[in-house]
Design a protein around this motif. Structure first.
Motif, PDB file in Angstrom:
ATOM      1  N   LYS A 153       9.176  20.674  62.057  1.00  0.00           N
ATOM      2  CA  LYS A 153       8.826  21.249  60.762  1.00  0.00           C
ATOM      3  C   LYS A 153       9.346  22.675  60.648  1.00  0.00           C
ATOM      4  CE  LYS A 153       4.959  22.035  57.610  1.00  0.00           C
ATOM      5  NZ  LYS A 153       3.484  21.899  57.393  1.00  0.00           N
ATOM      6  N   GLY A 154      10.045  22.954  59.568  1.00  0.00           N
ATOM      7  CA  GLY A 154      10.564  24.300  59.323  1.00  0.00           C
ATOM      8  C   GLY A 154      11.886  24.607  59.991  1.00  0.00           C
ATOM      9  N   THR A 155      12.444  23.651  60.754  1.00  0.00           N
ATOM     10  CA  THR A 155      13.706  23.901  61.474  1.00  0.00           C
ATOM     11  C   THR A 155      14.920  23.380  60.713  1.00  0.00           C
ATOM     12  OG1 THR A 155      13.660  21.790  62.668  1.00  0.00           O
ATOM     13  CG2 THR A 155      12.500  23.650  63.681  1.00  0.00           C
ATOM     14  N   GLY A 156      14.706  22.567  59.693  1.00  0.00           N
ATOM     15  CA  GLY A 156      15.824  21.938  59.003  1.00  0.00           C
ATOM     16  C   GLY A 156      16.287  20.652  59.658  1.00  0.00           C
ATOM     17  N   ILE A 157      15.602  20.216  60.708  1.00  0.00           N
ATOM     18  CA  ILE A 157      15.940  18.979  61.406  1.00  0.00           C
ATOM     19  C   ILE A 157      15.183  17.813  60.788  1.00  0.00           C
ATOM     20  CG2 ILE A 157      15.960  17.783  63.636  1.00  0.00           C
ATOM     21  CD1 ILE A 157      17.739  20.239  63.584  1.00  0.00           C
ATOM     22  N   THR A 158      15.873  16.691  60.605  1.00  0.00           N
ATOM     23  CA  THR A 158      15.234  15.462  60.158  1.00  0.00           C
ATOM     24  C   THR A 158      15.285  14.439  61.285  1.00  0.00           C
ATOM     25  OG1 THR A 158      15.893  15.829  57.855  1.00  0.00           O
ATOM     26  CG2 THR A 158      15.276  13.582  58.469  1.00  0.00           C
ATOM     27  N   VAL A 159      14.159  13.838  61.588  1.00  0.00           N
ATOM     28  CA  VAL A 159      14.074  12.767  62.584  1.00  0.00           C
ATOM     29  C   VAL A 159      14.312  11.444  61.861  1.00  0.00           C
ATOM     30  CG1 VAL A 159      12.614  11.629  64.293  1.00  0.00           C
ATOM     31  CG2 VAL A 159      12.384  14.099  63.895  1.00  0.00           C
ATOM     32  N   VAL A 160      15.352  10.708  62.279  1.00  0.00           N
ATOM     33  CA  VAL A 160      15.646   9.433  61.626  1.00  0.00           C
ATOM     34  C   VAL A 160      15.302   8.284  62.579  1.00  0.00           C
ATOM     35  CG1 VAL A 160      17.348  10.309  60.007  1.00  0.00           C
ATOM     36  CG2 VAL A 160      18.102   9.593  62.269  1.00  0.00           C
ATOM     37  N   ILE A 161      14.485   7.361  62.109  1.00  0.00           N
ATOM     38  CA  ILE A 161      14.117   6.187  62.890  1.00  0.00           C
ATOM     39  C   ILE A 161      15.314   5.249  62.931  1.00  0.00           C
ATOM     40  CG2 ILE A 161      12.501   4.271  63.144  1.00  0.00           C
ATOM     41  CD1 ILE A 161      10.656   5.814  61.144  1.00  0.00           C
ATOM     42  N   GLU A 162      15.733   4.867  64.138  1.00  0.00           N
ATOM     43  CA  GLU A 162      16.856   3.949  64.278  1.00  0.00           C
ATOM     44  C   GLU A 162      16.350   2.524  64.454  1.00  0.00           C
ATOM     45  OE1 GLU A 162      21.013   3.404  66.710  1.00  0.00           O
ATOM     46  OE2 GLU A 162      19.360   4.415  67.742  1.00  0.00           O
ATOM     47  N   PRO A 163      16.657   1.628  63.519  1.00  0.00           N
ATOM     48  CA  PRO A 163      16.339   0.216  63.731  1.00  0.00           C
ATOM     49  C   PRO A 163      17.239  -0.346  64.833  1.00  0.00           C
ATOM     50  CG  PRO A 163      16.732   0.695  61.396  1.00  0.00           C
ATOM     51  CD  PRO A 163      17.232   1.858  62.184  1.00  0.00           C
ATOM     52  N   LEU A 164      16.630  -0.933  65.860  1.00  0.00           N
ATOM     53  CA  LEU A 164      17.375  -1.512  66.976  1.00  0.00           C
ATOM     54  C   LEU A 164      17.281  -3.028  66.904  1.00  0.00           C
ATOM     55  CD1 LEU A 164      16.007   0.845  69.789  1.00  0.00           C
ATOM     56  CD2 LEU A 164      18.219   1.036  68.623  1.00  0.00           C
TER      57      LEU A 164
ATOM     58  N   VAL B  35       4.154   7.269  57.374  1.00  0.00           N
ATOM     59  CA  VAL B  35       3.988   8.648  57.835  1.00  0.00           C
ATOM     60  C   VAL B  35       4.080   9.606  56.655  1.00  0.00           C
ATOM     61  CG1 VAL B  35       4.981  10.461  59.283  1.00  0.00           C
ATOM     62  CG2 VAL B  35       4.872   8.115  60.118  1.00  0.00           C
ATOM     63  N   ASN B  36       5.046   9.365  55.766  1.00  0.00           N
ATOM     64  CA  ASN B  36       5.193  10.133  54.525  1.00  0.00           C
ATOM     65  C   ASN B  36       5.321  11.636  54.789  1.00  0.00           C
ATOM     66  OD1 ASN B  36       5.487  10.361  51.756  1.00  0.00           O
ATOM     67  ND2 ASN B  36       3.291  10.617  51.401  1.00  0.00           N
ATOM     68  N   ARG B  37       6.237  11.975  55.684  1.00  0.00           N
ATOM     69  CA  ARG B  37       6.548  13.369  55.972  1.00  0.00           C
ATOM     70  C   ARG B  37       8.011  13.626  55.638  1.00  0.00           C
ATOM     71  NH1 ARG B  37       3.200  15.610  60.211  1.00  0.00           N
ATOM     72  NH2 ARG B  37       4.587  17.423  60.081  1.00  0.00           N
ATOM     73  N   ASP B  38       8.305  14.794  55.084  1.00  0.00           N
ATOM     74  CA  ASP B  38       9.688  15.122  54.736  1.00  0.00           C
ATOM     75  C   ASP B  38      10.607  15.106  55.949  1.00  0.00           C
ATOM     76  OD1 ASP B  38       8.991  15.442  52.097  1.00  0.00           O
ATOM     77  OD2 ASP B  38       8.808  17.627  52.219  1.00  0.00           O
ATOM     78  N   GLU B  39      10.041  15.312  57.132  1.00  0.00           N
ATOM     79  CA  GLU B  39      10.846  15.396  58.352  1.00  0.00           C
ATOM     80  C   GLU B  39      11.229  14.025  58.906  1.00  0.00           C
ATOM     81  OE1 GLU B  39       8.099  18.875  57.878  1.00  0.00           O
ATOM     82  OE2 GLU B  39       7.760  16.709  58.049  1.00  0.00           O
ATOM     83  N   ILE B  40      10.689  12.958  58.379  1.00  0.00           N
ATOM     84  CA  ILE B  40      10.925  11.606  58.903  1.00  0.00           C
ATOM     85  C   ILE B  40      11.671  10.758  57.883  1.00  0.00           C
ATOM     86  CG2 ILE B  40       9.875   9.518  59.840  1.00  0.00           C
ATOM     87  CD1 ILE B  40       9.451  11.956  61.598  1.00  0.00           C
ATOM     88  N   ARG B  41      12.841  10.280  58.280  1.00  0.00           N
ATOM     89  CA  ARG B  41      13.628   9.394  57.430  1.00  0.00           C
ATOM     90  C   ARG B  41      14.218   8.280  58.300  1.00  0.00           C
ATOM     91  NH1 ARG B  41      10.953  11.424  54.211  1.00  0.00           N
ATOM     92  NH2 ARG B  41      11.497  12.296  52.151  1.00  0.00           N
ATOM     93  N   VAL B  42      15.276   7.607  57.847  1.00  0.00           N
ATOM     94  CA  VAL B  42      15.756   6.379  58.487  1.00  0.00           C
ATOM     95  C   VAL B  42      17.264   6.428  58.688  1.00  0.00           C
ATOM     96  CG1 VAL B  42      15.960   3.867  58.179  1.00  0.00           C
ATOM     97  CG2 VAL B  42      13.858   5.040  57.508  1.00  0.00           C
TER      98      VAL B  42
END
Length: 263
Positions: free
Chosen positions: A133-144, A165-172
């Motif tokens: 949070k606040g770093t500009g990094i987005t965590v993307v979930i990788e479907p395996l 989760v509904n957080r701006d930092e979490i995407r796909v």
């Protein structure tokens, strides 16, 4: 669509100069390879990436091989401490993306229900979101694919977790290889366009793009129709220098040639 797409390659740090000379826009580095279990490893990692000849556009290999985020043996203190150091390193590089694949960390195990372990996976996403949070990094979930994981095995399922989760930092992330293995239709890219932030590329046999028969025209058309403007990283089996150059030329041509579908 005329936007210039940014192409990179998942490689260890030692290959950065080669990728820069070939013309790639960025490198995607294996995060766990830096250790990051203590202050000394973080200091060494920050020094290593300080003067790279190519931007670090993303990180993969999110978790160490012996770290678990689901099951009866989750060490929350260790996981959150590791994530904090990882976030500090990634913020320095301004990478923007970290890929949460790490099937070994999230795969389900005996002793707890699937429902409980899905809750734990969601909790690990919360921890990751807190760390970046606040770093500009987005965590993307990788479907395996199902040979590598038994949780989040499609873009739809990964998006479901991200929405929960509904957080701006979490995407796909969408990975062409895993999608091909699971015969996942390309319209999932359009359906989940608002959640898609990163893409991995390969070709038949998980070799470099342009060496096989993956339907790149259709895949890139779906991405363009989805309005995708993020990065594209090659993640494949080891390739020689000449393969890097031919893959980049192939990808640039295929992207430019792909057309937006009329919907």
């Amino acid at each position: 669509m005329g936007n210039k797409m940014r192409f990179g390659w998942c490689h260890p740090a030692s290959d950065t100069a080669m990728l820069a000379d070939t013309g790639f826009d960025f490198i995607e580095l294996p995060l766990a390879g830096f250790g990051l279990e203590d202050a000394a490893s973080l200091t060494a990692a920050k020094a290593m990436v300080r003067d790279f000849p190519l931007p670090v556009g993303a990180f993969n290999y999110f978790m160490p091989q012996d770290m678990r985020v689901v099951g009866p043996d989750v060490d929350e203190t260790r996981v959150r401490s590791y994530l904090a150091r990882a976030a500090e390193l990634m913020a320095q590089t301004q990478a923007g993306i970290v890929v949460y694949g790490s099937g070994w960390a999230r795969n389900l195990c005996a002793g707890l229900s699937r429902a409980r372990q899905e809750e734990q996976f969601l909790q690990s996403l919360e921890w990751a979101a807190d760390a970046v949070k606040g770093t500009g990094i987005t965590v993307v979930i990788e479907p395996l694919n199902l040979k590598e994981s038994d949780i989040a095995t499609s873009v739809d399922e990964a998006t479901g977790f991200a929405k929960t989760v509904n957080r701006d930092e979490i995407r796909v992330l969408a990975d062409f290889y895993h999608m091909d293995e699971e015969q996942e239709p390309f319209d999932t890219l359009i359906r989940n366009a608002d959640w898609l932030r990163h893409v991995h590329l390969a070709d038949t046999g998980r070799h470099h793009p342009g060496s096989g028969s993956y339907p790149y025209a259709a895949f890139f058309s779906a991405l363009k129709t989805a309005g995708y403007t993020g990065r594209l990283s090659v993640e494949c089996k080891p390739a020689g220098p000449e393969d890097h150059a031919s893959a980049l030329q192939f990808l640039q041509s295929a992207w430019d040639a792909a057309e937006v579908s009329i919907r």
